[in-house]
Design an enzyme around this catalytic site. Structure first.
Site, short mmCIF file in Angstrom:
data_model
loop_
_atom_site.label_atom_id
_atom_site.label_comp_id
_atom_site.label_asym_id
_atom_site.label_seq_id
_atom_site.Cartn_x
_atom_site.Cartn_y
_atom_site.Cartn_z
N GLY A 9 7.40 -22.08 7.38
CA GLY A 9 6.14 -21.57 7.91
C GLY A 9 6.21 -20.14 8.39
O GLY A 9 7.18 -19.71 8.99
N ARG B 127 14.67 -7.82 1.66
CA ARG B 127 15.69 -7.53 0.65
C ARG B 127 16.15 -8.83 0.00
O ARG B 127 15.88 -9.92 0.51
CB ARG B 127 16.86 -6.76 1.25
CG ARG B 127 17.51 -7.43 2.38
CD ARG B 127 18.54 -6.54 3.04
NE ARG B 127 18.64 -7.01 4.42
CZ ARG B 127 19.14 -6.34 5.41
NH1 ARG B 127 19.63 -5.17 5.21
NH2 ARG B 127 19.18 -6.85 6.61
N ALA C 240 11.66 -20.26 9.50
CA ALA C 240 10.30 -19.99 9.97
C ALA C 240 10.19 -18.60 10.58
O ALA C 240 11.03 -18.18 11.37
CB ALA C 240 9.89 -21.04 11.00
N HIS D 161 0.84 -1.20 0.00
CA HIS D 161 0.00 0.00 0.00
C HIS D 161 0.88 1.25 0.00
O HIS D 161 1.91 1.29 0.66
CB HIS D 161 -0.91 0.02 1.23
CG HIS D 161 -2.04 -0.93 1.14
ND1 HIS D 161 -3.19 -0.64 0.44
CD2 HIS D 161 -2.20 -2.19 1.62
CE1 HIS D 161 -4.01 -1.68 0.50
NE2 HIS D 161 -3.43 -2.63 1.23
#
Length: 190
Positions: free
Chosen positions: A147, A171, A165, A118
């Site tokens: 995960g 980056r 996880a 956004h």
């Protein structure tokens, strides 16, 4: 409980091991292919409870891809051969923010790859009215995305890498790297 969960006995991923699981796999493939913007070969295992929709883009799945129940694949997304997206993984591409996975990529449960962010620079307008800034996500071959990993728009992940996880990848990741943390950083090489 859905009819699909009953037929596949609650399996966490589609298979072709029983007549019922073959029916579930056929139904998943048919549901995905009902959209003109989806290309999926017959070798793919797609669960009917996966949310596969091209929106206004195009989804291209390679050979032997697996999409588990609850996974979301939407927008401009390309999978290489032998990829998997496990339960509740979210992979969303946008025009200018295509998500491209190489071959042999494993996306674990609750991982998130979103090809846009956004815009929020203007304080005089609500964030929802400022639009999106799209940028592609590119993942090389033989990558494990564990995960709850988040990969943000504009990132390239090199082949052979492991994203630990919970990592938030903001980056680029060099090939054969193991990254962890928030924000993710290279902790070792393979």
């Amino acid at each position: 409980m859905s009819v699909w969960s009953w037929l596949d006995r609650g399996a966490s991923q589609p298979s072709r091991t029983t007549p019922a699981s073959r029916l579930v796999a056929r139904a998943g493939l048919a549901r995905a292919r009902r959209h003109d913007g989806v290309t999926a070969p017959a070798s793919c295992l797609l669960h009917p409870e996966a949310r596969i929709h091209p929106r206004d883009g195009r989804i291209v799945l390679g050979e032997r891809c697996l999409i588990a129940p609850g996974a979301v694949v939407q927008g401009d997304v390309t999978f290489g051969d032998d990829c998997s997206a496990q339960a509740y993984a979210v992979i969303v591409g946008y025009p200018g923010g295509r998500v491209t996975l190489g071959s042999g990529v494993r996306v674990a449960p609750h991982a998130m790859l979103i090809g846009a962010n956004h815009v929020f620079a203007g304080r005089d307008r609500p964030i929802h009215a400022q639009g999106l800034e799209a940028a592609p996500i590119t993942v090389g071959d033989d990558v494990w995305i564990a995960g709850r990993v988040t990969i943000v728009a504009g990132v390239t992940v090199g082949s052979g890498s492991v994203l630990a996880a919970g990592a938030v990848v903001t980056r680029d990741v060099p090939p054969f790297s193991v990254v962890a943390g928030v924000p993710a950083r290279v902790i070792k090489t393979r």
